[in-house]
Enzyme design. Structure first.
Site, mmCIF file in Angstrom:
data_model
loop_
_atom_site.group_PDB
_atom_site.id
_atom_site.type_symbol
_atom_site.label_atom_id
_atom_site.label_comp_id
_atom_site.label_asym_id
_atom_site.label_seq_id
_atom_site.Cartn_x
_atom_site.Cartn_y
_atom_site.Cartn_z
ATOM 1 N N ALA A 58 45.950 32.765 40.202
ATOM 2 C CA ALA A 58 47.092 33.264 40.348
ATOM 3 C C ALA A 58 48.198 32.609 41.446
ATOM 4 O O ALA A 58 49.302 32.071 41.128
ATOM 5 C CB ALA A 58 47.195 34.876 40.682
ATOM 6 N N ASP A 247 44.591 38.968 39.776
ATOM 7 C CA ASP A 247 45.547 38.410 39.133
ATOM 8 C C ASP A 247 46.832 39.502 39.240
ATOM 9 O O ASP A 247 48.010 38.837 39.062
ATOM 10 C CB ASP A 247 45.196 38.145 37.546
ATOM 11 C CG ASP A 247 44.492 36.897 37.741
ATOM 12 O OD1 ASP A 247 43.229 36.720 38.057
ATOM 13 O OD2 ASP A 247 45.200 35.729 37.540
ATOM 14 N N ASN A 257 41.044 40.978 37.166
ATOM 15 C CA ASN A 257 40.827 39.570 37.716
ATOM 16 C C ASN A 257 40.114 39.030 36.585
ATOM 17 O O ASN A 257 39.746 39.671 35.293
ATOM 18 C CB ASN A 257 39.841 39.717 38.821
ATOM 19 C CG ASN A 257 39.397 38.514 39.559
ATOM 20 O OD1 ASN A 257 40.479 37.625 39.731
ATOM 21 N ND2 ASN A 257 38.343 38.297 39.766
HETATM 22 O O1 MRU Z 1 41.936 32.023 34.187
HETATM 23 P P1 MRU Z 1 42.110 31.738 35.860
HETATM 24 O O2 MRU Z 1 41.012 30.577 35.925
HETATM 25 O O3 MRU Z 1 43.450 31.641 36.202
HETATM 26 O O4 MRU Z 1 41.582 33.041 36.473
HETATM 27 C C1 MRU Z 1 41.592 33.115 38.038
HETATM 28 C C2 MRU Z 1 41.138 34.233 38.505
HETATM 29 O O5 MRU Z 1 40.736 35.288 37.672
HETATM 30 C C3 MRU Z 1 41.442 34.180 39.911
HETATM 31 O O6 MRU Z 1 40.196 35.199 40.413
HETATM 32 C C4 MRU Z 1 42.760 34.850 40.325
HETATM 33 O O7 MRU Z 1 43.703 34.257 39.848
HETATM 34 C C5 MRU Z 1 42.907 34.805 41.810
HETATM 35 S S1 MRU Z 1 43.061 33.195 42.449
HETATM 36 C C6 MRU Z 1 43.085 33.216 44.089
#
Ligand code: MRU
Length: 365
Positions: A58, A247, A257
């Site tokens: 995110a 997210d 998340n």
């Molecule tokens: O699909 P992604 O790899 O973007 O998913 C990421 C996550 O779920 C993370 O845990 C979230 O974005 C937090 S990142 C600090």
């Protein structure tokens, strides 16, 4: 551009190139085998990089979108404010459509749009300069926020503890420190000797490819486990706390998340392990009352059936369900660690205190 071998922690996850004409990222789809740095110049390239998860997580998506819209705005060839804003808005909405769940994407883009709206009396050239400053500030803020989350997170654990994490909420998902990994990295600097368990995180393996890689590269004691092993490590008493990222956090504390996070939370409850969400306040969406209103991204079936396998591992034509995120019920969350302190249940109340502190900090800036 292929790079000479250096530690993955020495690369910027996202940056702006020297000419301010491209967003530079590590192509995370190639990690850990290959470190490839790519420069994104067009709206299509930036959109694709976010959608394809070449840049992901995110906060990193937010920073990439901020630099991205700046680069695109810089290329808008007009001195007329209305024409500039109309084109800016079009590009902004396009980038915003790349992924739906991570609120940081629209949050960063809205912040950039606000710069354009608040400076309608200035020349387009001046607005472009202000957009650059705002995008750099969004990244600098990300670093400060993650460090503060790390400090608060560290108060929840003690030296030698076992920590489990899911997906990658690490440096590769932010500009530095990560969110869920920030207490781990700060603890590492201070000799805490944590034992970290990284869920591999099916189907896109962010835990195996990214978290295990960056923690190992930093000298952290990390053990990679398949997603279906977390109950075993918790039952064995090897996990004292869970830290994951998010997210989008709804106003009641329900947290979206990476898919599988809610399973970890349910198992953690079974074994009495506290589940903490590391959440920059930019990820808390007070306009979304509960997790039920969070839009969950659905992704291609091939990510489940064949991607990452040498050969396809599922029968042709089989039905596939591939949501990218799930929502963890606020009742399963022991605390939400922000840059302004740790919110505890009931979150509807504690978030008020967190945002009040944020307001004071912004006023004193
Ligand atoms: O699909 P992604 O790899 O973007 O998913 C990421 C996550 O779920 C993370 O845990 C979230 O974005 C937090 S990142 C600090």
């Amino acid at each position: 551009m292929m790079e000479e071998k250096k530690n993955i922690m020495d690369y910027d996850t996202v940056s702006l190139d020297d000419e301010n004409s491209a967003v530079v990222i590590i192509d995370q789809t190639k990690l850990p085998g290959t470190t490839e740095i790519i420069a994104l110049k067009t709206a299509q390239e930036i959109w694709d990089a976010i959608y394809l998860l070449q840049v992901r997580g995110a906060p990193a998506i937010g920073v990439a979108a901020a630099y991205g819209i700046y680069v695109l705005a810089k290329g808008i060839d007009t001195d007329n404010y209305d024409a500039f804003y109309a084109e800016f808005k079009k590009q902004k909405e396009y980038l915003d459509s790349s992924r739906p769940t991570a609120v940081n994407l629209s949050w960063a883009l809205n912040r950039m749009e606000q710069v354009v709206l608040n400076n309608a009396d200035k020349s387009v050239a001046e607005i472009k300069q202000l957009l650059k400053e705002e995008s750099v500030e969004i990244q600098d803020e990300d670093i400060r926020v993650c460090k503060a989350i790390g400090e608060y997170g560290l108060t929840l654990v003690k030296p030698g503890d076992g920590i489990l994490t899911h997906c990658n909420a690490g440096k590769l998902a932010t500009s530095k420190y990560g969110t869920a990994t920030a207490p781990i990295y700060l603890g590492q600097e201070r000799g805490y000797n944590f034992r970290v368990f990284a869920d591999e995180t099916r189907p896109l393996l962010q835990g195996a490819r990214l978290t295990a890689f960056e923690l190992q590269s930093s000298g952290v004691d990390v053990t990679l486990i398949c997603d279906n092993m977390s109950a075993t490590v918790m039952k064995n008493g090897w996990v004292d706390a869970i830290f994951v990222g998010c997210d989008r956090v709804a106003a009641n504390g329900d947290t979206a998340n990476k898919i599988g996070t809610s399973v970890v939370a349910a198992v953690a409850k079974q074994y009495n392990v506290p589940m903490y969400i590391a959440a920059p306040t930019s990820t808390i969406d007070m306009n979304t009352p509960t997790g039920d209103q969070i839009k969950i991204e659905q992704r291609k079936p091939e990510e489940v059936t064949e991607m990452w396998y040498k050969e396809r591992m599922a029968p042709e034509g089989v039905k596939v369900f591939n949501p990218a995120f799930d929502v963890t019920d606020h009742e399963l969350i022991a605390g939400i660690v922000t840059e302004f302190g740790i919110a505890r249940p009931p979150y509807t109340e504690s978030f008020k205190e967190i945002f009040a502190k944020k307001e004071v900090a912004q006023k004193n800036k």
